[in-house]
Enzyme design. Sequence first.
Site, PDB file in Angstrom:
ATOM      1  CB  THR A   1      21.542 -14.470 -50.206  1.00 54.74           C
ATOM      2  OG1 THR A   1      21.200 -14.165 -51.550  1.00 54.74           O
ATOM      3  CG2 THR A   1      22.955 -15.028 -50.167  1.00 54.74           C
TER       4      THR A   1
ATOM      5  CE1 TYR B   1      32.521 -17.486 -61.045  1.00 55.07           C
ATOM      6  CE2 TYR B   1      31.625 -18.495 -63.024  1.00 55.07           C
ATOM      7  CZ  TYR B   1      32.684 -18.285 -62.171  1.00 55.07           C
ATOM      8  OH  TYR B   1      33.895 -18.859 -62.415  1.00 55.07           O
TER       9      TYR B   1
ATOM     10  CE1 TYR C   1      19.553  -7.717 -52.675  1.00 52.37           C
ATOM     11  CE2 TYR C   1      19.223 -10.095 -52.687  1.00 52.37           C
ATOM     12  CZ  TYR C   1      19.795  -8.978 -52.125  1.00 52.37           C
ATOM     13  OH  TYR C   1      20.610  -9.090 -51.032  1.00 52.37           O
TER      14      TYR C   1
ATOM     15  NE  ARG D   1      24.952 -12.110 -50.077  1.00 52.24           N
ATOM     16  CZ  ARG D   1      25.529 -13.064 -49.339  1.00 52.24           C
ATOM     17  NH1 ARG D   1      26.116 -14.086 -49.935  1.00 52.24           N
ATOM     18  NH2 ARG D   1      25.498 -13.008 -48.021  1.00 52.24           N
TER      19      ARG D   1
ATOM     20  CE  LYS E   1      17.618  -7.031 -49.820  1.00 49.23           C
ATOM     21  NZ  LYS E   1      17.772  -8.435 -49.342  1.00 49.23           N
TER      22      LYS E   1
ATOM     23  CB  ILE F   1      14.316  -6.653 -47.957  1.00 46.88           C
ATOM     24  CG1 ILE F   1      12.969  -6.395 -48.649  1.00 46.88           C
ATOM     25  CG2 ILE F   1      14.500  -8.157 -47.722  1.00 46.88           C
ATOM     26  CD1 ILE F   1      12.808  -7.056 -50.000  1.00 46.88           C
TER      27      ILE F   1
END
Length: 295
Positions: free
Chosen positions: A49, A112, A138, A143, A167, A209
């Site tokens: 991202t 979403y 992840y 987000r 992550k 990360i």
Amino acid sequence: MKIQEQLRGTGVAVITPFTNDNKIDFPALGKVIEHLIVNKVEYLVLLGTTGETPVLSNPEKIAILNYSYDLVNNRVPILVGIGGNDTADLIHDLTHFPLEKAAAILSASPYYNKPSQEGIFQHYKMVAAASPLPIILYNVPGRTGRNMSAATTLRIANEITNIIGIKEASGDMQQCMQILKDRPNDFLVLSGDDALALPQMACGMEGVISVAANAFPLEFGDMVRACLNNDYAKARSINNHLMTPYDLMFVENNPAGVKAFMAIQGLISNQLRMPNIPLSEGVFNQINHWIKQQG
């Protein structure tokens, strides 16, 4: 060396530089990659991202991968970000992107759609079955809109063999500690929060990360290495110095914050693609002032 060992330490979620006419700035990308490798980061993460992948076309993503593979030339491992909220489309990308020179895939949980925990599990089960490479989960609910629970992460870790780590960027320390407590021995747990990396590594995470390491690769990497060596006095000293940059990087938008630091450092132009825009003048000036204070 096992891939889990290769991915201990500092990985960098590499930004994508743009020219003033909104094209990918490949010479600047090369400059950034060399800056990171020379300053001793352990590996690179492309198409995350932070690389503004939501506004990159597939041909642009493939061009970034091929350019970076050639430049890196196996000096450090490369992870490739391939995630999404359409499982079938994600599987298509896994089988059509150039991944022969990558070490692993970093795959964000679906955004979403807000699937159930069972839906998240089944998504990753299908993705893992199609992936030619090991996968790092992840979890970034800020987000995606849906947290992947510790129970789901642990179920995946125990049941899906080529998913080798996570992550974890929920910011929930209790959730992080639950994963660390009950994970399989070879399941890698990495921080996805620069500002929480030190306490998370004190709890047992094996690395980060990082966004901030785009701008501060040696300093941030030294902090992570100090944690891995149980030298928390050194790690705290470095982390204290970086706390103001952490705040300024994320106050408005990522990667607008880190790109501002890198533009002032002379690495890139301060360009982003819509709908992201550069930092406001006030925050940019605060960053400029902080950098000047460092001498």
